[in-house]
Write an enzyme that holds these catalytic residues in place. Sequence first.
Site, PDB file in Angstrom:
ATOM      1  N   SER A  38       0.867  -1.187   0.000  1.00 37.99           N
ATOM      2  CA  SER A  38       0.000   0.000   0.000  1.00 37.99           C
ATOM      3  C   SER A  38       0.899   1.231   0.000  1.00 37.99           C
ATOM      4  O   SER A  38       2.027   1.172   0.512  1.00 37.99           O
ATOM      5  CB  SER A  38      -0.873   0.016   1.263  1.00 37.99           C
ATOM      6  OG  SER A  38      -1.490   1.279   1.422  1.00 37.99           O
TER       7      SER A  38
ATOM      8  N   TYR B 244      -1.150  -0.954  10.506  1.00 38.98           N
ATOM      9  CA  TYR B 244      -1.334  -1.199   9.069  1.00 38.98           C
ATOM     10  C   TYR B 244      -0.130  -0.650   8.294  1.00 38.98           C
ATOM     11  O   TYR B 244       0.437  -1.333   7.433  1.00 38.98           O
ATOM     12  CB  TYR B 244      -2.630  -0.529   8.603  1.00 38.98           C
ATOM     13  CG  TYR B 244      -2.963  -0.760   7.136  1.00 38.98           C
ATOM     14  CD1 TYR B 244      -3.591  -1.934   6.719  1.00 38.98           C
ATOM     15  CD2 TYR B 244      -2.675   0.197   6.171  1.00 38.98           C
ATOM     16  CE1 TYR B 244      -3.912  -2.150   5.383  1.00 38.98           C
ATOM     17  CE2 TYR B 244      -2.987   0.005   4.833  1.00 38.98           C
ATOM     18  CZ  TYR B 244      -3.606  -1.170   4.433  1.00 38.98           C
ATOM     19  OH  TYR B 244      -3.925  -1.373   3.102  1.00 38.98           O
TER      20      TYR B 244
HETATM   21  N1  LIG Z   1      -8.779  -0.968  -1.335  1.00 35.53           N
HETATM   22  C1  LIG Z   1      -7.797  -0.121  -1.189  1.00 35.53           C
HETATM   23  O1  LIG Z   1      -7.976   1.104  -1.286  1.00 35.53           O
HETATM   24  C2  LIG Z   1      -6.404  -0.628  -0.896  1.00 35.53           C
HETATM   25  C3  LIG Z   1      -5.353   0.286  -0.948  1.00 35.53           C
HETATM   26  C4  LIG Z   1      -4.065  -0.153  -0.679  1.00 35.53           C
HETATM   27  C5  LIG Z   1      -3.830  -1.479  -0.387  1.00 35.53           C
HETATM   28  N2  LIG Z   1      -4.865  -2.355  -0.334  1.00 35.53           N
HETATM   29  C6  LIG Z   1      -4.544  -3.742  -0.002  1.00 35.53           C
HETATM   30  O2  LIG Z   1      -5.067  -4.604  -0.991  1.00 35.53           O
HETATM   31  C7  LIG Z   1      -5.369  -5.872  -0.416  1.00 35.53           C
HETATM   32  C8  LIG Z   1      -6.795  -6.258  -0.783  1.00 35.53           C
HETATM   33  O3  LIG Z   1      -7.634  -5.241  -0.297  1.00 35.53           O
HETATM   34  P1  LIG Z   1      -9.145  -5.072  -0.779  1.00 35.53           P
HETATM   35  O4  LIG Z   1      -9.428  -3.634  -0.712  1.00 35.53           O
HETATM   36  O5  LIG Z   1      -9.374  -5.839  -2.018  1.00 35.53           O
HETATM   37  O6  LIG Z   1      -9.880  -5.780   0.464  1.00 35.53           O
HETATM   38  P2  LIG Z   1     -11.332  -6.448   0.589  1.00 35.53           P
HETATM   39  O7  LIG Z   1     -12.239  -5.884  -0.425  1.00 35.53           O
HETATM   40  O8  LIG Z   1     -11.692  -6.383   2.027  1.00 35.53           O
HETATM   41  O9  LIG Z   1     -11.035  -7.986   0.214  1.00 35.53           O
HETATM   42  C9  LIG Z   1     -10.179  -8.716   1.038  1.00 35.53           C
HETATM   43  C10 LIG Z   1     -10.084 -10.138   0.572  1.00 35.53           C
HETATM   44  O10 LIG Z   1      -9.190 -10.830   1.449  1.00 35.53           O
HETATM   45  C11 LIG Z   1      -9.901 -11.861   2.145  1.00 35.53           C
HETATM   46  N3  LIG Z   1      -9.359 -11.915   3.501  1.00 35.53           N
HETATM   47  C12 LIG Z   1      -9.357 -10.943   4.444  1.00 35.53           C
HETATM   48  N4  LIG Z   1      -8.776 -11.391   5.572  1.00 35.53           N
HETATM   49  C13 LIG Z   1      -8.398 -12.679   5.317  1.00 35.53           C
HETATM   50  C14 LIG Z   1      -7.769 -13.677   6.090  1.00 35.53           C
HETATM   51  N5  LIG Z   1      -7.379 -13.455   7.345  1.00 35.53           N
HETATM   52  N6  LIG Z   1      -7.543 -14.888   5.519  1.00 35.53           N
HETATM   53  C15 LIG Z   1      -7.935 -15.146   4.256  1.00 35.53           C
HETATM   54  N7  LIG Z   1      -8.517 -14.234   3.463  1.00 35.53           N
HETATM   55  C16 LIG Z   1      -8.755 -13.012   4.003  1.00 35.53           C
HETATM   56  C17 LIG Z   1     -11.370 -11.461   2.055  1.00 35.53           C
HETATM   57  O11 LIG Z   1     -12.266 -12.558   2.173  1.00 35.53           O
HETATM   58  P3  LIG Z   1     -12.849 -13.027   3.629  1.00 35.53           P
HETATM   59  O12 LIG Z   1     -13.341 -11.813   4.316  1.00 35.53           O
HETATM   60  O13 LIG Z   1     -13.922 -14.034   3.316  1.00 35.53           O
HETATM   61  O14 LIG Z   1     -11.693 -13.663   4.348  1.00 35.53           O
HETATM   62  C18 LIG Z   1     -11.418 -10.882   0.648  1.00 35.53           C
HETATM   63  O15 LIG Z   1     -11.415 -11.908  -0.325  1.00 35.53           O
HETATM   64  C19 LIG Z   1      -5.138  -5.725   1.091  1.00 35.53           C
HETATM   65  O16 LIG Z   1      -3.883  -6.259   1.439  1.00 35.53           O
HETATM   66  C20 LIG Z   1      -5.161  -4.217   1.296  1.00 35.53           C
HETATM   67  O17 LIG Z   1      -4.396  -3.824   2.415  1.00 35.53           O
HETATM   68  C21 LIG Z   1      -6.154  -1.973  -0.578  1.00 35.53           C
END
Ligand SMILES: NC(=O)c1ccc[n+]([C@@H]2O[C@H](COP(=O)([O-])OP(=O)(O)OC[C@H]3O[C@@H](n4cnc5c(N)ncnc54)[C@H](OP(=O)(O)O)[C@@H]3O)[C@@H](O)[C@H]2O)c1
Length: 262
Positions: A149, A162
Amino acid sequence: MTEKPAGTWSLKGKKALITGGTRGIGAAVAEEFLSLGADVFIVARSEPDVNSRVDEWTAKGWQARGMAGDVGEARVRETVITRVGKYWGKLDILVNNAGTNVRKKTPAYTDEEYDLILKTNLTSAFDMSRRAYPLLKSAGGGSIVNVASVAGLTGLGTGSPYAMSKAAMIQLTRALAAEWGADEIRVNAVAPWYIRTPLAEGVLRRPEYLASVLARTPMGRIGEPEEVAAAVAFLCMSAASYITGVCLPVDGGFLSSGFTPP
Ligand SMILES: NC(=O)c1ccc[n+]([C@@H]2O[C@H](COP(=O)([O-])OP(=O)(O)OC[C@H]3O[C@@H](n4cnc5c(N)ncnc54)[C@H](OP(=O)(O)O)[C@@H]3O)[C@@H](O)[C@H]2O)c1
């Protein structure tokens, strides 16, 4: 004019493990990989979500598998790698994407919240990478992409655990790139700014918060999960065969813009 070797800009036949592939960035990465010819294995905690994604993709004729489990737990990580080894006997790509956050001021964190963030975001990436190493090596080399991130590169007010976890993922990326380069295992990271996913939805739903994010983003918009997925896919292709140890921002210019005069 000579043509490029077939497959340089493809993932055809590659076997890819993606943590957190049921929604948001992870689901977009899985779909991008599948559409580029890869077979994917996803892991997320919700079994119905894993099953419905796998069914959806299988119905399109794609090769998808999955398992429900929490990648913060060592026993789940062990089972995932055992299953992948049993199905494919090798692994070409690992995407450490699963992540979570609890937003607070530092003094307010409980020990449990701190542990949850670190084990989900960082320990899982470290341990999945080392457990995947023999499978990547037996594939003759491969690619790991850590979904970090911009919060790992600059201060954002996301909460310190985080930010720490994402900064450490970026340094893990460099350390493994240096250690495993001789094995032809490339290790890179992407650093997204705000991307339209369920994780970011909570804060972006607040109009004043969204307005301040947009004001700080040179491209003036939120990113889409597919835009991160494209960057991840490129890093895994043989088109990126000499790229390792980098952290690629996918941020609409956010990190390039320190100050805009009024
Ligand atoms: N969205 C943003 O703006 C953003 C920006 C920078 C970085 N990121 C990073 O991108 C990555 C994905 O983020 P996202 O925004 O796509 O998140 P999201 O929409 O919340 O999706 C998260 C995914 O990870 C799974 N997950 C969460 N905790 C888990 C665990 N302990 N074990 C196994 N699976 C798990 C969730 O499914 P379940 O809940 O069913 O486990 C879901 O499939 C993360 O690492 C986040 O920090 C996101």
